[in-house]
Design an enzyme around this catalytic site. Sequence first.
Site, PDB file in Angstrom:
ATOM      1  N   GLU A 175       1.468   3.832  -3.226  1.00 51.16           N
ATOM      2  CA  GLU A 175       1.082   5.233  -3.089  1.00 51.16           C
ATOM      3  C   GLU A 175       2.228   6.174  -3.467  1.00 51.16           C
ATOM      4  OE1 GLU A 175      -2.085   5.893  -2.486  1.00 51.16           O
ATOM      5  OE2 GLU A 175      -1.482   7.957  -2.937  1.00 51.16           O
TER       6      GLU A 175
ATOM      7  N   HIS B  72       0.819  -1.206   0.000  1.00 51.96           N
ATOM      8  CA  HIS B  72       0.000   0.000   0.000  1.00 51.96           C
ATOM      9  C   HIS B  72       0.862   1.269   0.000  1.00 51.96           C
ATOM     10  CE1 HIS B  72      -3.586   2.393   1.187  1.00 51.96           C
ATOM     11  NE2 HIS B  72      -2.687   3.111   1.838  1.00 51.96           N
TER      12      HIS B  72
ATOM     13  N   LYS C 270       2.834   6.040  -7.256  1.00 51.04           N
ATOM     14  CA  LYS C 270       1.814   6.768  -8.028  1.00 51.04           C
ATOM     15  C   LYS C 270       2.114   8.261  -8.019  1.00 51.04           C
ATOM     16  CE  LYS C 270      -1.957   5.372  -6.126  1.00 51.04           C
ATOM     17  NZ  LYS C 270      -3.387   5.406  -5.783  1.00 51.04           N
ATOM     18  N   ASN C 271       2.513   8.781  -6.854  1.00 52.73           N
ATOM     19  CA  ASN C 271       2.837  10.208  -6.766  1.00 52.73           C
ATOM     20  C   ASN C 271       4.021  10.565  -7.643  1.00 52.73           C
ATOM     21  OD1 ASN C 271       1.206  11.872  -4.718  1.00 52.73           O
ATOM     22  ND2 ASN C 271       1.469   9.907  -3.709  1.00 52.73           N
TER      23      ASN C 271
END
Length: 429
Positions: free
Chosen positions: A301, A297, A304-305
Amino acid sequence: PKLYEKIKYFATFPQTGVSLRQMVKFGQKPSPGTLFRASQFVADELPIRLAHRVVELENLPNHLSEMPSVIKVKHWYAQSFKDLVEFPRPELSAELRERLRASMVAGQGMQLPEAQPNPATSYYAHSSVAAVTGSNRNGNAASATRTRAYYARMDNVDLPRDILKYNDDFVRCIGAIKRRHDPVVTTMAQGIQEYKEAIGHQLIDTDVQLFLDRFYLSRIGIRMLIGQHIALHQPPPDKDYVGIIGTRTNIRLIAQEAIENARFICEDYYGLFNAPEVQLHCPDDLEFMYVPSHLHHMLFELLKNSLRAVVETVGSDSDDNFPLIKVIVAEGKEDITIKVSDEGGGIPRSGMPMVWTYMYTTAETPELDADYNKSDFKAPMAGFGYGLPLSRLYARYFGGDLKLISMENYGTDAYLHLRRLSDSEEPLP
Ligand code: W6P
C-alpha cells in the site's frame, strides 16, 4: 426481536484479547485437546465481538445507522452471531475432558485466556453431541479426511468421531462467516457515500472517523482469530508458520515481494516499461514474528502511494528516469521501523488529515476509462482509497503504528513502526 435481545445481552460482556505471542504458544504443536480448546475459545469469543459490532452499528450518530448499506452490514454481523450461538456444541464426558486436558502440552492450554464468563451457557443447554452428528450433511469430505489424518499424526489421543466432526464443522462454519464478511469494507464505503449524499457535504466527520477506525480494527482482530483457527486445522505450510503467523518472518523477502508487486501494478496501470526504481536497504537475515500477509499488505500500500506520487506528480526526466524510492529498514530493540521515502512532490500539511479519512475518499465507482471494459479494469493503483487508514490499523493491531511526514513540493516519508516483541495484546475497541 428475540435475536436482537440476545445480541444486546452478549454485548454486555467484555471482549477478550489475545497477543501474537499467545496465539503462537497456543498453536505450536497443537494436540487435538489444544485444538478443541481453541475451538471453544473462538466459539465463546466471536459471538461477543460480533455482538459488540451489531450494537455499535445500531447506534451510530447522525442517522448513519439508517443507511441501507450500513443495515446490510449489520445484518451480516447479526447472521454470523446467530450461526455461532446456534452452532451445536458437543457435551464432553468427564473422562474425555480429562483426556483432552492431558493431551495438551504442559502449560500450553493455560496460555490462552479463558473467554469471558460464558454468556451462552443457558442458550446452549439444548445442544448435544447427537445434534452435532446430525448437522451439516453437505460438508467437504476431503477436507475432513485431511484434517482427521493431521490429528492422527500429531497425537495419539483417540477423540470420539463426534468431537472430530465438531471441529471440522466448526472450522467450516467460521470459514463461511469469514467469506460472508469479505465485502464489509466496500459496503461500509457505500454506506458512507449514502451518508454524504444524505447530509450533502464532505466535512470530515470526527464521529464517523472514530467509529470506522474502531470498527475496522475490530474486523482485523476477528478475521485474525478466524484465519488463525482455520489455519491451525490444516498442516502448516512450513516449519516457520504457526497458523498464519510467521514465527521468523524475513522482512527483506516480504519487502522485495511487495516492491515487485507494486511496481508491476504501476507499470500495468500507467502503461510504463519500467516503474520508478525502488532501492531496498535491509539486513538479509532480519527476522521477526509477524503475520507476513499483513506486512506485505502495508508495504504494498505504501509503495503504491509513493509510485503514484512519483509517476503522477514528478514524472520522468528526458531519459525516462524517475526519482528513486527508498525503503530503509532499521532494527531496534523495541521496534523494527520501515521508512518508505519518495520524492513525489509531497502533500501540503493542510491536506494531511485527508489521507487518513474514510469520508473524503471516493470509494464509489472507480474512474472509468473511455475504452473501459471488464477485462482491463484498473482498480489496484487507485489511491487515496482506504489503503492508508487500513494499513495504519493493521500496524496498530499488533502495537505498531504508521506515520507520514511530508515536505511539500519535495516528497513524503512514511514510517511503519512494528513492535519486535509482540506481547502487546490485541487492541479491542
Ligand atoms: C505521497 C502521498 C503518500 C501517501 C502515503 C505514502 C507515500 C506517499 N507519497 O505523495
